[in-house]
Write a protein that holds these residues in place. Sequence first.
Motif, PDB file in Angstrom:
ATOM      1  N   UNK A  88      41.325  40.295  52.934  1.00 11.23           N
ATOM      2  CA  UNK A  88      40.959  40.598  51.491  1.00 11.23           C
ATOM      3  C   UNK A  88      42.010  41.039  51.017  1.00 11.23           C
ATOM      4  N   UNK A  89      41.774  41.196  49.377  1.00 11.80           N
ATOM      5  CA  UNK A  89      43.002  42.416  48.264  1.00 11.80           C
ATOM      6  C   UNK A  89      42.769  41.598  47.349  1.00 11.80           C
ATOM      7  N   UNK A  90      42.743  42.283  46.443  1.00  7.10           N
ATOM      8  CA  UNK A  90      43.426  41.541  45.297  1.00  7.10           C
ATOM      9  C   UNK A  90      44.544  40.490  45.657  1.00  7.10           C
ATOM     10  N   UNK A  91      45.584  40.714  45.759  1.00  2.00           N
ATOM     11  CA  UNK A  91      47.341  39.610  46.553  1.00  2.00           C
ATOM     12  C   UNK A  91      46.435  38.542  46.742  1.00  2.00           C
ATOM     13  N   UNK A  92      45.778  38.862  47.725  1.00  2.00           N
ATOM     14  CA  UNK A  92      44.785  38.237  49.112  1.00  2.00           C
ATOM     15  C   UNK A  92      43.886  37.143  48.220  1.00  2.00           C
ATOM     16  N   UNK A  93      43.406  37.255  46.979  1.00  2.22           N
ATOM     17  CA  UNK A  93      42.970  36.096  46.078  1.00  2.22           C
ATOM     18  C   UNK A  93      43.618  35.768  45.452  1.00  2.22           C
ATOM     19  N   UNK A  94      44.332  36.273  44.851  1.00  2.00           N
ATOM     20  CA  UNK A  94      46.009  35.460  43.569  1.00  2.00           C
ATOM     21  C   UNK A  94      46.544  34.923  44.703  1.00  2.00           C
ATOM     22  N   UNK A  95      46.786  34.743  45.301  1.00  2.00           N
ATOM     23  CA  UNK A  95      47.542  34.677  46.266  1.00  2.00           C
ATOM     24  C   UNK A  95      47.167  32.876  46.698  1.00  2.00           C
ATOM     25  N   UNK A  96      45.450  32.881  47.030  1.00  2.00           N
ATOM     26  CA  UNK A  96      44.945  31.628  47.783  1.00  2.00           C
ATOM     27  C   UNK A  96      44.817  31.053  46.660  1.00  2.00           C
ATOM     28  N   UNK A  97      44.410  31.609  44.967  1.00  2.00           N
ATOM     29  CA  UNK A  97      44.634  30.779  44.219  1.00  2.00           C
ATOM     30  C   UNK A  97      45.538  30.262  43.766  1.00  2.00           C
ATOM     31  N   UNK A  98      46.258  30.432  43.589  1.00  2.00           N
ATOM     32  CA  UNK A  98      47.729  29.815  43.862  1.00  2.00           C
ATOM     33  C   UNK A  98      48.011  28.614  44.188  1.00  2.00           C
ATOM     34  N   UNK A  99      47.592  28.986  45.630  1.00  2.00           N
ATOM     35  CA  UNK A  99      48.029  27.870  47.088  1.00  2.00           C
ATOM     36  C   UNK A  99      47.283  26.933  46.844  1.00  2.00           C
ATOM     37  N   UNK A 100      45.978  26.789  45.654  1.00  2.00           N
ATOM     38  CA  UNK A 100      44.998  25.901  45.788  1.00  2.00           C
ATOM     39  C   UNK A 100      45.100  25.134  44.823  1.00  2.00           C
ATOM     40  N   UNK A 124      39.042  33.368  33.822  1.00  2.00           N
ATOM     41  CA  UNK A 124      37.886  34.357  34.981  1.00  2.00           C
ATOM     42  C   UNK A 124      38.400  34.815  36.388  1.00  2.00           C
ATOM     43  N   UNK A 125      38.709  34.032  36.756  1.00  2.00           N
ATOM     44  CA  UNK A 125      39.270  34.878  38.200  1.00  2.00           C
ATOM     45  C   UNK A 125      39.572  35.937  38.363  1.00  2.00           C
ATOM     46  N   UNK A 126      40.937  35.766  37.575  1.00  2.00           N
ATOM     47  CA  UNK A 126      41.455  36.835  37.553  1.00  2.00           C
ATOM     48  C   UNK A 126      40.929  37.952  37.846  1.00  2.00           C
ATOM     49  N   UNK A 127      39.914  38.450  36.271  1.00  2.00           N
ATOM     50  CA  UNK A 127      39.227  39.679  36.137  1.00  2.00           C
ATOM     51  C   UNK A 127      38.605  39.767  37.179  1.00  2.00           C
ATOM     52  N   UNK A 128      37.847  38.620  37.554  1.00  2.00           N
ATOM     53  CA  UNK A 128      36.606  38.939  38.565  1.00  2.00           C
ATOM     54  C   UNK A 128      37.230  39.612  40.076  1.00  2.00           C
TER      55      UNK A 128
END
Length: 281
Positions: A62-74, A251-255
Amino acid sequence: MKKQQSLTARVMRRVAAAACAVACVVSVAACGSNESNEEGKIRIGIKFDQPGLGFKKSGTYEGFDVDVARYIANSLGYSDADIVWKEAPPKQREAMLQNGDVDMILATYSITDARKQAVSFAGPYFVAGQDLMVRADDDSIKGPQDLNGKRLCSVTGSTSAVTVKEKFASEVQLMEQPSYAECATALFSGIVDAVTTDDIILAGLAANSRGKLKVVGQPFTEEYYGVGIKKGDTELATKINAAITEMIEDGSWQRALDANTKGTGFTPNPKFNPPTPTEGE
């Protein structure tokens, strides 16, 4: 699927893996397990010990880096199940990319000219700034200039505290700890008066303190967090930048930022955030 071309070589290895499976009937020892477990997946380096950014907790990440990485991978065509998370310690990041141990790294990895001699970057996906964290009831420290006579903690080997001493408060007393979590403990216990490093790292620590710590909110440097990739892979950089742009626009970045800094009052420097990702193209 939109998986990047640099990873398509693995498709060919699937054929080899199938042949290997047949060969296993004769000799199990001939087949390697690690590579086959990663076939068709994307390997992403993150930090495992940084709350709010990259944190391994009970087998989840979990974490912001993880969320960004997951979005990029998707966006690149990988499902969450296709992601292999790997720990990327600061001193090993360039080697991990050069050796092909990971496909990309998101680990508070600042874009610098020195690092670009060895690897390439996409992004930035966030612009951090060096800031201060203090106890929630302490209103005496509003910026680095208020640290004269105070005790300031940073991590061993970091230049953050030295920057404060040289540029803002020559009489500050410096203390080093092995990790920022230990600095946070020292702050909570009253051993030190403040902790310094990048604001979003401090926000993650503050979010984990149950309201006992806060970020001052007066950043005094800029650190451009990039996605580390193998040197020269402009095609992948372009795809990653497109994914980051989409994450910001929908809006995913801000969320993600709000979720990982909840309760801290943290607001990134609006002069630089959200950033425009054009690096590496």
